[in-house]
Design an enzyme around this catalytic site. Structure first.
Site, PDB file in Angstrom:
ATOM      1  N   GLU A 189     -60.049   4.489  38.210  1.00  0.00           N
ATOM      2  CA  GLU A 189     -60.822   5.701  38.508  1.00  0.00           C
ATOM      3  C   GLU A 189     -60.801   6.776  37.428  1.00  0.00           C
ATOM      4  OE1 GLU A 189     -60.712   5.354  43.384  1.00  0.00           O
ATOM      5  OE2 GLU A 189     -59.620   6.997  42.436  1.00  0.00           O
TER       6      GLU A 189
ATOM      7  N   GLU B 224     -63.241  -1.085  46.187  1.00  0.00           N
ATOM      8  CA  GLU B 224     -62.377  -0.263  47.041  1.00  0.00           C
ATOM      9  C   GLU B 224     -63.215   0.335  48.156  1.00  0.00           C
ATOM     10  OE1 GLU B 224     -59.784   2.867  45.872  1.00  0.00           O
ATOM     11  OE2 GLU B 224     -59.037   1.817  44.101  1.00  0.00           O
TER      12      GLU B 224
END
Length: 851
Positions: free
Chosen positions: A460, A557
């Site tokens: 991320e 995710e």
């Protein structure tokens, strides 16, 4: 330097073994060490491998660190500077050209002394350290490992970085963690995360040993399968890295023996002083039948026993036993007809694979407690739930060798992040030097595993910069862009491409892949559904509404929280903690508003518990959070699975679903489907069904019921679809439709049934949206059939006819898994709610044992 060596005639044979110098010797320093606090007020014995926390626990000096709020009470342990020491019998240094002290893993910042002489320093938990102690070793030697608090070190490194800030400085207060974790190369979640505690450990967490050798020593040994499609031939690249202590070049023979492939080949080699590597290319005969390694559910995980023997000058012999696997992997990013952007999917052995699985986090805050049995239980549960992949998330650790060995054996594909997560990182020369050593070591250590299909630079961090998570003024962003490219492209990618050309590398997750590269490595929108992978979380929208989910190329995710079962929480809590609003419940919840979000989501479709008994109310609430989580992730996963073969409004071709997360690090609310200790949450039982290789998936769009046929099989299936309506208060179907001759194509998802819900209700009669539920399953020839699936026609809180379930469950100790560990109740279909679903249990009773 390195050389590619082809098969040559041997200039001399094994007869030179006579009078040869001794082969390499090793002496483990595992076992009991003396452990002392900084001022010497606490002295105890501590096991190696191990850490300070577990040493204190085993000596009875602290309680279970996971009990209640001990994570706060025991902060003093991580703030102190501890020293490990011991004496040991050493080798006679006069017999050896070199003696090394080797740490496979040391956590983290330490000064190493042997016989009161500093031989080295460490600052990276993920690196392998080897220190030359030839000149200081004695027959009776003394070693000290003086640790510096990771918290203190990280703070000091942050203070010394004065040019500009490197955010985030600290975790959110709800996580109750420590600051500046991005300044230390250590397990990032050890300073806390939104599902885990703060335990910044100190200790020797992997093997430590003394190595002594003459002439040369083998450091790394790796195998890389290569398939030349044009020639339809396999070869095996064998790379060996040596420390050569001879003062002149060393000539030798290398013999490779793979009996089941009828391979025995001998090569000549020459090694030069210093670190040197040799690369052998073993061609596999076209006449040999090579059995490939396949992911779980797609074939066997065949490996070949192999022996590689090095006989160097004067008969110095090194023998290496290993297992060779043959498989290819491609990350396919190419145009898709009818859609802007690019695909993002994996081809294994030339076959497109839908990735089904979850995300792996560290199994414990204290790595020495992650035993072989712990790994086997969790990984066996992974394949038991029909998963074929896990993503090793970038805020934890590169897992131990046995983790990857088990994944190789079980066919679990691994998406391997490098250990950088949710932060920006410094790029000073000392930091980059440490990172480069870390990446080089880990790629060499792991690249022989067929289970690893992808390297990923971070978790991320592209999104963090693109979305300006840390509120950096626009005028200052240039330096952070530059640092990002420096770390993940000019350093990490450069090393990966040099060390391992057999599998793909992406810089981040989520990322737009090749589009991110085109945009200068940081895409304007890394969550673009037309490229790469996405992470998606939405706790407020109705999770039963499939229209809120992104029709992405790859969902790496997504998830919803739930609480672990009461039996798990009971071990680390006391009676006053057993309330959803207790201090314990708030302390254990590290995700802001997490408890409220769970109740909000559950309240959309279920009646919230109202029991007047506080303990029963707590248990009921825990249970309902697991029901909510299971149903939410079922809805989202089935949306991704049915999107794999279609493009709608330019979106689709979804080829991966990895929900967050598989396992827990402690007993607390989280996104996991496995509780700490391995117990299955309801979600995991649901996953066993929604990841089934053959599955009918239903959804409703504008009042019309659609059922898709989803298949991971390698051949088309001719099936009968059976659709039934049941009243909630009856085990007999109101009506049943059998649609025969349904063809579900291999590796695809397509609609096979369509009917307005009102028409279906009218045709069946005696049914309303509130009084009935739709179920459906496939049955084919022989043993070919799917699990039963269902579609709710209304919220369960509005359902009519539900009664409290009357069930009895028995368990047996006879259900032992293939590893011979433990037992698990073999109830293959769980209650969805605290209502009567006995009708569905009865309906499925004849087929349950097959799933």
């Amino acid at each position: 330097m390195w050389r590619l060596l082809l098969l040559l005639a041997a200039p001399w044979g094994p007869g030179t073994l006579a009078g040869s110098p001794p082969g390499p010797a090793a002496r483990s320093l595992r076992g009991s060490w003396r452990l002392a606090s900084g001022n010497g007020s606490v002295v105890l014995s501590g096991a190696v491998p191990g850490c300070v926390h577990t040493a204190l626990l085993r000596q009875g000096l602290i309680q279970d660190p996971y009990y209640r709020s001990n994570d706060l009470a025991y902060k003093w342990i991580s703030l102190d500077n501890w020293t490990y020491s011991r004496t040991f019998k050493a080798f006679d240094a006069r017999k050896w050209q070199k003696v090394n002290l080797v740490f496979e893993g040391i956590d983290t910042v330490a000064q190493i002394l042997v016989n009161n002489v500093t031989v080295g320093r460490t600052d990276n938990m993920f690196n392998r350290y080897s220190f030359d102690i030839t000149s200081v070793i004695k027959e009776d030697s003394f070693i000290e490992v003086r640790f510096l608090s990771a918290i203190s070190y990280a703070a000091q490194r942050s203070r010394s970085h004065r040019a500009y800030r490197v955010p985030p400085q600290c975790p959110p207060p709800v996580q109750k963690g420590e600051c500046h974790v991005n300044f230390i190369r250590k397990e990032q979640c050890s300073f806390s995360w939104d599902w885990g505690p703060s335990f910044p450990t100190q200790g020797i967490w992997k093997d430590v040993r003394i190595e002594a050798y003459n002439i040369c020593h083998l450091i790394y040994f790796t195998l890389t399968p290569i398939y030349v499609k044009s020639a339809q031939q396999w070869s095996l690249e064998i790379e060996s890295v040596f420390d050569v202590v001879s003062s002149k070049p060393v000539v030798g023979l290398v013999t490779v023996n793979i009996p089941k492939l009828q391979i025995q080949q001998t090569y000549t080699t020459e090694l030069h002083p210093g670190e040197d590597r040799i690369v052998l290319l073993v061609n596999i005969s076209k006449s040999a039948t090579v059995q490939k390694w396949w992911p779980n559910g797609h074939g066997n995980q065949t490996g070949y026993d192999m022996t590689t023997t090095f006989i160097m000058e004067a008969g110095y012999k090194i023998e290496k036993f290993s297992k060779a696997y043959f498989r290819t992997v491609e990350l396919v990013e190419e145009p898709i007809p009818g859609s802007p952007g690019l695909s993002f999917y994996f081809r294994i052995n030339g076959h497109p694979i839908f990735i089904k699985g979850s995300n792996w986090i560290p199994a414990d805050s204290f790595q020495d407690r992650v035993s072989s049995d712990v790994l086997k239980i969790i990984l066996q549960s992974t394949v038991d739930a029909n998963m074929n992949a896990l993503r090793v998330w970038g805020g934890g650790v590169y897992e131990q060798d046995e983790f990857y060995d088990i994944c190789d054996e079980l066919g679990i594909m691994i998406w391997q992040d490098f250990m950088f997560a949710c932060a920006l990182y410094p790029t000073d020369q000392n930091f980059l030097k440490s990172v480069r050593a870390e990446i080089t070591h880990q790629v060499k250590r792991l690249k022989s595993h067929p289970s690893i299909i992808l390297w990923s630079g971070n978790n991320e961090n592209e999104a963090a910069i693109a979305g300006n998570w840390f509120f950096i003024p626009h005028a200052e962003m240039k330096v952070y862009f530059k640092d990002y490219v420096t770390l993940y492209v000019k350093n990490i990618q450069e090393i990966v491409l040099a060390e391992d050309k057999s599998r793909p590398y992406i810089t981040s997750s989520p990322t737009n892949g090749m589009e991110s590269v085109k945009e200068g490595w940081i895409s304007q929108n890394p969550y673009d559904t037309h490229y790469g992978d996405t992470h998606f979380y939405d706790y407020l929208s109705d999770c039963w509404d499939w229209t809120v989910y992104p029709k992405t190329r790859f969902a790496s995710e997504y998830g919803f929280q739930s609480w672990p079962s009461f039996s798990t929480l009971e071990k680390v809590s006391s009676t006053e903690d057993w309330s959803f609003t207790s201090n314990f419940s708030f302390h254990r919840q590290h995700h802001a508003s997490g408890n409220d979000q769970m109740l909000h989501q559950a309240g959309l479709h279920f009646k919230l518990p109202q029991n007047t008994d506080p303990l029963q109310l707590f248990k009921d609430t825990i249970y309902l959070t697991q029901v909510m989580q299971a149903q939410c992730i079922k809805a989202e996963t089935e949306f991704y699975r049915r999107s794999q073969s279609e493009i709608i409004n330019g979106e689709g071709h979804t080829m991966g679903a990895l929900y967050w997360q598989l396992n827990d690090i402690w007993q607390a609310p989280s996104w996991a489907s496995l509780e700490y200790g391995g117990k299955w949450k309801m979600l995991h039982y649901f996953a066993q069904r929604f990841f089934a290789p053959l599955l009918p998936v239903g959804h409703e769009d504008k009042g019309v019921l659609f059922i898709y046929g989803v298949s991971d099989l390698h051949s088309d299936s001719e099936l009968t679809l059976k659709v039934s309506l049941y009243q909630w208060d009856s085990t007999a179907p109101v009506c049943t439709l059998a649609k025969e001759g349904v063809i579900v194509k291999a590796g695809s998802a397509a609609p096979i049934y369509k009917e307005p819900v009102n028409d279906l209700l009218k045709r069946c009669g005696n049914c309303t949206r509130q009084s009935c539920v739709v179920t459906f399953y496939f049955v084919g020839k022989g043993e070919l059939y799917s699990p039963s699936n269902y579609h709710f026609l209304s919220s369960l809180k509005d359902a009519v006819g539900l009664e409290k379930a009357q069930l009895s469950v028995s368990t047996s100790l006879s259900a032992v898994g293939k590893w011979g560990w433990g037992w698990r109740p073999q109830l293959r279909y769980l209650l969805l709610f605290n209502i009567s679903l006995v009708w569905q249990l009865n309906l499925e009773s004849e087929k349950l044992d097959s799933f």
